[in-house]
Motif scaffolding. Sequence first.
Motif, PDB file in Angstrom:
ATOM      1  N   UNK A  76    -114.276 -29.244 -53.322  1.00  0.00           N
ATOM      2  CA  UNK A  76    -115.112 -30.205 -53.355  1.00  0.00           C
ATOM      3  C   UNK A  76    -116.507 -29.844 -54.077  1.00  0.00           C
ATOM      4  N   UNK A  77    -116.792 -28.583 -54.167  1.00  0.00           N
ATOM      5  CA  UNK A  77    -117.947 -28.257 -54.920  1.00  0.00           C
ATOM      6  C   UNK A  77    -118.421 -26.867 -54.316  1.00  0.00           C
ATOM      7  N   UNK A  78    -119.344 -26.416 -55.106  1.00  0.00           N
ATOM      8  CA  UNK A  78    -120.187 -25.139 -54.576  1.00  0.00           C
ATOM      9  C   UNK A  78    -121.499 -25.169 -54.589  1.00  0.00           C
ATOM     10  N   UNK A  79    -122.217 -24.640 -53.711  1.00  0.00           N
ATOM     11  CA  UNK A  79    -123.663 -24.618 -53.429  1.00  0.00           C
ATOM     12  C   UNK A  79    -124.267 -23.268 -53.252  1.00  0.00           C
ATOM     13  N   UNK A  80    -125.071 -22.943 -54.220  1.00  0.00           N
ATOM     14  CA  UNK A  80    -125.757 -21.613 -54.151  1.00  0.00           C
ATOM     15  C   UNK A  80    -126.897 -21.770 -53.299  1.00  0.00           C
ATOM     16  N   UNK A  81    -126.875 -20.779 -52.372  1.00  0.00           N
ATOM     17  CA  UNK A  81    -127.751 -20.563 -51.346  1.00  0.00           C
ATOM     18  C   UNK A  81    -128.252 -19.355 -51.222  1.00  0.00           C
ATOM     19  N   UNK A  82    -129.583 -18.966 -50.524  1.00  0.00           N
ATOM     20  CA  UNK A  82    -129.900 -17.534 -50.316  1.00  0.00           C
ATOM     21  C   UNK A  82    -128.822 -16.793 -49.450  1.00  0.00           C
ATOM     22  N   UNK A  83    -128.638 -15.742 -49.737  1.00  0.00           N
ATOM     23  CA  UNK A  83    -127.286 -15.263 -49.376  1.00  0.00           C
ATOM     24  C   UNK A  83    -125.969 -15.281 -49.894  1.00  0.00           C
ATOM     25  N   UNK A  84    -125.871 -15.943 -50.864  1.00  0.00           N
ATOM     26  CA  UNK A  84    -124.662 -16.255 -51.527  1.00  0.00           C
ATOM     27  C   UNK A  84    -124.197 -17.741 -51.391  1.00  0.00           C
ATOM     28  N   UNK A  85    -123.271 -18.087 -52.211  1.00  0.00           N
ATOM     29  CA  UNK A  85    -122.762 -19.491 -52.370  1.00  0.00           C
ATOM     30  C   UNK A  85    -121.959 -19.846 -51.295  1.00  0.00           C
ATOM     31  N   UNK A  86    -121.702 -21.183 -50.939  1.00  0.00           N
ATOM     32  CA  UNK A  86    -120.873 -21.684 -49.889  1.00  0.00           C
ATOM     33  C   UNK A  86    -119.916 -22.479 -50.701  1.00  0.00           C
ATOM     34  N   UNK A  87    -118.696 -22.742 -50.413  1.00  0.00           N
ATOM     35  CA  UNK A  87    -117.685 -23.269 -50.939  1.00  0.00           C
ATOM     36  C   UNK A  87    -117.202 -24.674 -50.113  1.00  0.00           C
ATOM     37  N   UNK A  88    -117.209 -25.674 -50.748  1.00  0.00           N
ATOM     38  CA  UNK A  88    -116.927 -27.033 -49.887  1.00  0.00           C
ATOM     39  C   UNK A  88    -115.411 -27.278 -50.401  1.00  0.00           C
ATOM     40  N   UNK A  89    -114.406 -27.301 -49.573  1.00  0.00           N
ATOM     41  CA  UNK A  89    -113.123 -27.475 -49.642  1.00  0.00           C
ATOM     42  C   UNK A  89    -112.488 -28.383 -48.826  1.00  0.00           C
ATOM     43  N   UNK A  90    -111.227 -28.981 -49.139  1.00  0.00           N
ATOM     44  CA  UNK A  90    -110.334 -29.728 -48.123  1.00  0.00           C
ATOM     45  C   UNK A  90    -108.915 -29.273 -48.453  1.00  0.00           C
ATOM     46  N   UNK A  91    -108.459 -28.770 -47.176  1.00  0.00           N
ATOM     47  CA  UNK A  91    -106.987 -28.684 -47.061  1.00  0.00           C
ATOM     48  C   UNK A  91    -106.125 -29.614 -46.409  1.00  0.00           C
ATOM     49  N   UNK A  92    -105.265 -30.202 -46.847  1.00  0.00           N
ATOM     50  CA  UNK A  92    -104.394 -31.183 -46.164  1.00  0.00           C
ATOM     51  C   UNK A  92    -102.879 -30.347 -45.622  1.00  0.00           C
ATOM     52  N   UNK A  93    -102.806 -30.278 -44.429  1.00  0.00           N
ATOM     53  CA  UNK A  93    -101.760 -29.589 -43.929  1.00  0.00           C
ATOM     54  C   UNK A  93    -100.633 -30.258 -43.683  1.00  0.00           C
ATOM     55  N   UNK A  94     -99.529 -29.826 -43.947  1.00  0.00           N
ATOM     56  CA  UNK A  94     -98.205 -30.912 -44.037  1.00  0.00           C
ATOM     57  C   UNK A  94     -97.904 -31.179 -42.158  1.00  0.00           C
ATOM     58  N   UNK A  95     -97.365 -32.139 -42.122  1.00  0.00           N
ATOM     59  CA  UNK A  95     -97.199 -32.790 -40.577  1.00  0.00           C
ATOM     60  C   UNK A  95     -96.076 -31.567 -40.024  1.00  0.00           C
ATOM     61  N   UNK A  96     -95.981 -31.838 -38.850  1.00  0.00           N
ATOM     62  CA  UNK A  96     -95.290 -30.939 -37.797  1.00  0.00           C
ATOM     63  C   UNK A  96     -95.650 -29.481 -37.674  1.00  0.00           C
ATOM     64  N   UNK A  97     -96.666 -29.088 -38.339  1.00  0.00           N
ATOM     65  CA  UNK A  97     -96.925 -27.711 -38.162  1.00  0.00           C
ATOM     66  C   UNK A  97     -97.724 -27.406 -36.527  1.00  0.00           C
ATOM     67  N   UNK A  98     -97.510 -26.287 -35.980  1.00  0.00           N
ATOM     68  CA  UNK A  98     -97.913 -26.047 -34.841  1.00  0.00           C
ATOM     69  C   UNK A  98     -99.001 -24.611 -34.763  1.00  0.00           C
ATOM     70  N   UNK A  99     -99.087 -24.081 -33.633  1.00  0.00           N
ATOM     71  CA  UNK A  99    -100.079 -23.120 -33.469  1.00  0.00           C
ATOM     72  C   UNK A  99    -101.257 -23.199 -32.663  1.00  0.00           C
ATOM     73  N   UNK A 100    -101.330 -24.079 -31.979  1.00  0.00           N
ATOM     74  CA  UNK A 100    -102.659 -24.650 -31.240  1.00  0.00           C
ATOM     75  C   UNK A 100    -103.230 -23.395 -30.488  1.00  0.00           C
ATOM     76  N   UNK A 101    -104.409 -22.905 -30.688  1.00  0.00           N
ATOM     77  CA  UNK A 101    -104.775 -22.008 -29.845  1.00  0.00           C
ATOM     78  C   UNK A 101    -106.353 -22.500 -29.302  1.00  0.00           C
ATOM     79  N   UNK A 102    -106.233 -22.780 -28.207  1.00  0.00           N
ATOM     80  CA  UNK A 102    -107.516 -23.596 -27.727  1.00  0.00           C
ATOM     81  C   UNK A 102    -108.986 -22.231 -27.527  1.00  0.00           C
TER      82      UNK A 102
END
Length: 227
Positions: A76-102
């Motif tokens: 989604x983009x990259x923003x240059x900031x003091x200390x280094x850039x941050x990356x903006x992303x989106x990850x669409x996971x498939x349905x039915x996955x598990x592994x919930x860790x409260x």
Amino acid sequence: MTTLAHTDQWSRCHRAARTDGVAPAVTELAVAVLPGLLPCGPAGHAIVSEEIAAGTSRVWADGVTVDRSACAETALGEIDLPGGPVLLQRHRAPGGVNGFAPAQRAAWTLGLVWLRLGLSEELRETAMRYLNGRRTGNSTLLQQQMVKSTVADGLIEHLEVRAVLTGIGPGELPDTVLNHLHAQLTQADRALVKLLGASGYLAGGPGQVARVSELLAEAYCRPEEWL
């Protein structure tokens, strides 16, 4: 009550935010509470450093873990900031996955408020240095009554947030309270950035850091609980 280990975690994350910037602070938090995972919010959005983006093979999305290769990944983009850039992303996971860790989610969401508090406190210090160096008549801008009042309001917000967080461990505050703390920090940031005038809105400047801080809250909070 939070353990000594967690106290050190939040202290390191908070300090990294104040002295090093967004990317190092996000890296510090992710490595501490979600090692080997790329953290995503409930809708799959991620705001991460290059180090985390390049060094992780699994995605963590609000407690669900899944291989990155199984996700639809969008840059989604990259923003240059003091200390280094941050990356903006989106990850669409498939349905039915598990592994919930409260426990992991609780540690991440609490650490994120500490991180944003550090960024906001540094913004206040930046504003004070700027205002103290700008003169109007026989005094500095920092001595103007309305300006002093705005800075004081920001300090009060920071002290209130810190008071709520101090001694608290993961899972001890409900999400509604954490989101209220995020709202306080966002309010303080917006007011403090205005004190910097045009300099607060330069690319890579304090205003952009504050905006990315606000995006962190928006990306990782559950929408139905956002205040």
